[in-house]
Design an enzyme around this catalytic site. Structure first.
Site, short mmCIF file in Angstrom:
data_model
loop_
_atom_site.label_atom_id
_atom_site.label_comp_id
_atom_site.label_asym_id
_atom_site.label_seq_id
_atom_site.Cartn_x
_atom_site.Cartn_y
_atom_site.Cartn_z
N SER A 70 -38.62 -72.03 30.75
CA SER A 70 -38.53 -71.39 32.07
C SER A 70 -37.56 -70.23 32.00
O SER A 70 -36.61 -70.23 31.20
CB SER A 70 -38.05 -72.40 33.11
OG SER A 70 -37.63 -71.76 34.29
N TYR B 287 -31.11 -77.91 35.20
CA TYR B 287 -32.47 -77.52 34.84
C TYR B 287 -32.44 -76.40 33.80
O TYR B 287 -33.14 -76.47 32.78
CB TYR B 287 -33.21 -77.06 36.09
CG TYR B 287 -34.64 -76.61 35.83
CD1 TYR B 287 -35.61 -77.51 35.39
CD2 TYR B 287 -35.01 -75.28 36.05
CE1 TYR B 287 -36.91 -77.09 35.14
CE2 TYR B 287 -36.32 -74.86 35.82
CZ TYR B 287 -37.26 -75.76 35.38
OH TYR B 287 -38.56 -75.36 35.14
#
Length: 342
Positions: free
Chosen positions: A183, A209
């Protein structure tokens, strides 16, 4: 929230993997735009007889990855916590006479015993492993029974155990590919070797994350040790797509990101991709002849991404901290030890 916005050869070549990394190689380009769909990037490719595992392949971009690979003749195993959730996709693909067989098997990436059971049950060569499953922005610090922070456990440590556990099967392929879905959020959070599970620093959902996604990119660099086995490993940012990945975000957060109106309806901005477009880069790395022998790289929008330094404001790109060979080797050792004692 993540910071960046989102052939004519009939089969994969057994070309040996080259261990050069993104920091010292020319950027690879392809003819595909950011709006290309998964099926477009491998149109005309025949991979009948190949075998693939796609984690989290029952929905979202994982399901589109399964559809595209199966359409080339690949036999695909959907690895998911609830195999029954893949039943509709399994039936859909079974109805297509030209598609490779699609099945499902249980895999909980946050549970080392589940990963071990999946590895032990696998028999024969494995040509493609797509580390697609993931969780994002858990609102509170959540630990596995073994004490791992849940996002790091699911997004990296579990996938690391799966890939290394299947190493012999990947090597037996002779030209295997491992694809890591990362990501753009990795840019904001290098891996914290001093406190990876937020035992001392305050927990932050997006930092956790981002760290887990940096770990995934570092894995591709560490996996240069597999080049001699004919195994290539590359990472990607799929871009912005509305899927179940956002299930832990509350409505206020979704509205702040501009993807939900006042009545609770999803309203993705124009730059958001469809799941089929979001899966394109995964499929490109997994099956396109354009990627023969390429390893240790990071892609987005169907192109290799440029390297960015520090707090550069421009969207897109791969952070230099995620390509650091020393950090990659240190993380490899950490993940190996963590899984050994799990």
């Amino acid at each position: 929230m993540p910071t960046n916005i989102p052939t004519d050869t009939p089969s994969l070549s057994p070309s040996p993997a080259r261990s050069t990394t993104q920091l010292d190689s020319a950027i690879l380009t392809t003819p595909f735009t950011s709006r290309a769909r998964a099926e477009e990037v491998i149109e005309g490719v025949d991979l009948a007889g190949r075998r693939a595992v796609v984690t989290g392949g029952a929905s979202g971009i994982g399901a589109e990855t399964v559809r595209a690979l199966a359409a080339t003749g690949v036999e695909v195993t959907i690895a998911t916590r609830r195999p029954e959730s893949a039943d509709p996709l399994v039936r859909e693909m079974a109805a297509l006479r030209c598609a490779g067989r699609v099945g499902a098997a249980a895999l909980d990436l946050s549970d080392p015993a589940s990963v071990d059971a999946f590895v032990r049950a696998w028999a024969g060569p494995l040509d493609i492993l797509v580390a697609n499953a993931g969780i994002m922005a858990l609102p509170t610090r959540t630990l596995t029974p073994g004490g791992w922070e849940m996002q790091l456990a699911t997004n990296h440590l579990g996938h690391f155990a799966l890939a290394t556990g299947l190493h012999a099967a990947l090597r037996a392929s002779g030209s295997a590919r491992v694809v890591v879905v990362s990501s753009g959020a990795h840019r904001s959070a290098p891996f914290d070797f001093e406190d990876p599970h937020f035992e001392r620093r305050p927990y932050d959902a997006w930092t956790a994350y981002g760290q887990s996604k940096s770990a995934g990119v570092l894995f591709t660099v560490g996996a240069r040790r597999w080049a001699a086995d004919g195994i290539t490993v590359n990472a990607l940012n799929p871009g912005y797509i509305l899927t179940r990945l956002q299930r832990h975000l509350d409505d206020d957060t979704m509205r702040a990101f501009g993807v939900m109106d006042g009545e609770g309806n999803l309203t993705p901005p124009p730059f958001y991709k469809t799941p089929a477009q979001g899966a394109a880069t995964s499929v490109l790395l997994a099956a396109s002849p354009l990627l023969d022998g390429i390893t240790g790289r990071y892609f987005e929008d169907n192109q290799e991404a440029r390297v960015v330094q520090g707090d550069e404001d421009r969207p897109g790109g791969v952070a230099a901290h995620a390509l650091d060979p020393e950090a990659a080797d240190r993380l490899w050792e950490y993940a190996t030890a963590a899984n050994r004692t799990a």
